[in-house]
Design a protein around this motif. Structure first.
Motif, short mmCIF file in Angstrom:
data_model
loop_
_atom_site.label_atom_id
_atom_site.label_comp_id
_atom_site.label_asym_id
_atom_site.label_seq_id
_atom_site.Cartn_x
_atom_site.Cartn_y
_atom_site.Cartn_z
N UNK A 51 42.62 45.56 53.20
CA UNK A 51 43.43 45.82 52.02
C UNK A 51 43.68 44.58 51.18
N UNK A 52 43.53 43.39 51.76
CA UNK A 52 43.74 42.17 50.97
C UNK A 52 42.71 42.07 49.85
N UNK A 53 41.61 42.77 49.97
CA UNK A 53 40.60 42.75 48.91
C UNK A 53 41.14 43.35 47.61
N UNK A 54 42.22 44.12 47.72
CA UNK A 54 42.83 44.69 46.51
C UNK A 54 43.35 43.59 45.58
N UNK A 55 43.54 42.39 46.12
CA UNK A 55 43.98 41.28 45.27
C UNK A 55 42.96 40.98 44.18
N UNK A 56 41.69 41.31 44.44
CA UNK A 56 40.64 41.05 43.45
C UNK A 56 40.29 42.25 42.60
N UNK A 57 41.04 43.35 42.75
CA UNK A 57 40.68 44.57 42.03
C UNK A 57 40.79 44.42 40.52
N UNK A 78 49.14 38.11 37.72
CA UNK A 78 48.95 36.71 38.11
C UNK A 78 47.63 36.54 38.86
N UNK A 79 47.38 37.40 39.85
CA UNK A 79 46.15 37.29 40.64
C UNK A 79 44.92 37.56 39.78
N UNK A 80 45.03 38.53 38.90
CA UNK A 80 43.90 38.86 38.03
C UNK A 80 43.55 37.68 37.13
N UNK A 81 44.55 37.12 36.49
CA UNK A 81 44.31 35.98 35.60
C UNK A 81 43.75 34.79 36.38
N UNK A 82 44.33 34.53 37.53
CA UNK A 82 43.93 33.36 38.30
C UNK A 82 42.54 33.44 38.89
N UNK A 83 42.10 34.64 39.24
CA UNK A 83 40.81 34.80 39.89
C UNK A 83 39.66 34.96 38.91
N UNK A 84 39.94 35.21 37.65
CA UNK A 84 38.87 35.34 36.67
C UNK A 84 38.20 33.99 36.42
N UNK A 85 36.91 33.98 36.13
CA UNK A 85 36.28 32.74 35.68
C UNK A 85 37.05 32.23 34.46
N UNK A 86 37.29 30.93 34.36
CA UNK A 86 38.13 30.41 33.27
C UNK A 86 37.73 30.87 31.88
N UNK A 87 36.43 30.93 31.59
CA UNK A 87 36.03 31.32 30.23
C UNK A 87 36.32 32.80 29.96
N UNK A 88 36.27 33.62 31.01
CA UNK A 88 36.60 35.04 30.82
C UNK A 88 38.11 35.20 30.67
N UNK A 89 38.88 34.42 31.43
CA UNK A 89 40.33 34.43 31.27
C UNK A 89 40.70 34.10 29.82
N UNK A 90 40.03 33.12 29.25
CA UNK A 90 40.29 32.74 27.86
C UNK A 90 39.93 33.85 26.89
N UNK A 91 38.85 34.59 27.19
CA UNK A 91 38.46 35.71 26.34
C UNK A 91 39.58 36.75 26.25
N UNK A 92 40.27 36.94 27.36
CA UNK A 92 41.36 37.92 27.40
C UNK A 92 42.70 37.33 26.95
#
Length: 262
Positions: free
Chosen positions: A18-24, A204-218
């Motif tokens: 279930x910890x994989x849900x952190x990356x959902x 928080x987890x979603x933003x942190x785990x995204x590749x930085x350039x994709x985080x910036x896109x969003x």
């Protein structure tokens, strides 16, 4: 998770954690950042009234294919294929043509699920052996082939996948339409209260785990302190999660499988 068992590990061993849900959230935003996927979802989904429909559907699909009965696998395949039938459109202006039946889009969606699962699993559990890692990778292809993606489209090895992944990351693009869809998903305003209560952590987890350039896109905010907190979160998870009984760690999977007709 026992990485030293006699038979190589597969999706069936990894998916229940279930910890994989952190990356959902990461996986979904990466999917949406592919223009064809993002605009298909924007036009054919309603995140405002049912923001978690895609999330629930994806989990049911993964759990049924990884650990469900043959009947459950057929059930989720039919459900997803039926929901995909109307998801198609010709190119119009800046909006690319898209079809949920496009095997290359199916490959991208399956790839985001695999890569996001790896990102989470690898920082929480002991490293897999080379043979287990390759076996898990190959078994993830079913998330695409179950919808009709030709098996040969799945990169042959993890090394081949890494080349494909980097190439695809360079092609991602997020416009205002897709950004609005992501905002609806991360707000989850129509979700039950207990889901809304968990959304700050999910965002928080979603933003942190995204590749930085994709985080910036969003246009998602991040800082050095955020990075420290993310490392603290996963450092703590790596110590605590393996101590949790397997029955508890796998509870979400059992819940979903219980509600899928056999």
């Amino acid at each position: 998770m026992n990485a030293n068992k006699a038979t190589p590990m597969t999706l069936a061993d990894v998916a229940p954690e279930s910890v994989l849900l952190a990356g959902a959230g990461r996986a979904i935003l990466l999917q949406l950042a592919h223009p064809a996927v993002g605009h298909g979802v924007a036009r054919h989904s309603n995140f405002a009234s049912d923001p978690l429909k895609r999330f629930h559907g994806t989990l049911a699909y993964i759990y049924a294919l990884s650990n469900g009965t043959a009947g459950q696998r057929k059930t989720v395949q039919r459900q997803v294929q039926r929901s995909h039938l109307p998801v198609k459109a010709a190119a119009s202006g800046d909006v690319p043509a898209y079809s949920a039946a496009d095997p290359h889009l199916q490959l991208w969606v399956a790839a985001t699920l695999y890569e996001s699962a790896c990102q989470t699993y690898d920082v929480v559990f002991p490293a897999l052996s080379e043979s287990d890692a390759e076996s898990v990778y190959r078994s993830y292809a079913v998330l695409g082939t179950a919808l009709g993606m030709p098996a040969e489209l799945w990169p042959e090895s993890r090394a081949d996948f890494a080349v494909y992944w980097e190439d695809q990351l360079a092609r991602l693009h997020v416009d205002d339409t897709v950004r609005a869809v992501a905002a609806e998903l991360l707000a989850a305003r129509a979700a039950p209260w207990w889901i809304r209560a968990a959304m700050p952590l999910a965002r928080f987890l979603t933003a942190g785990m995204l590749p930085p350039h994709v985080r910036q896109m969003y246009a998602l905010t991040w800082s050095p302190r955020s990075d420290w907190l993310l490392r603290l979160f996963f450092g703590s998870a790596a110590k605590l999660v393996p101590l949790v009984p397997e029955k508890v760690r796998h509870a979400p999977m059992h819940y979903y499988l219980k509600h899928i007709p056999a």
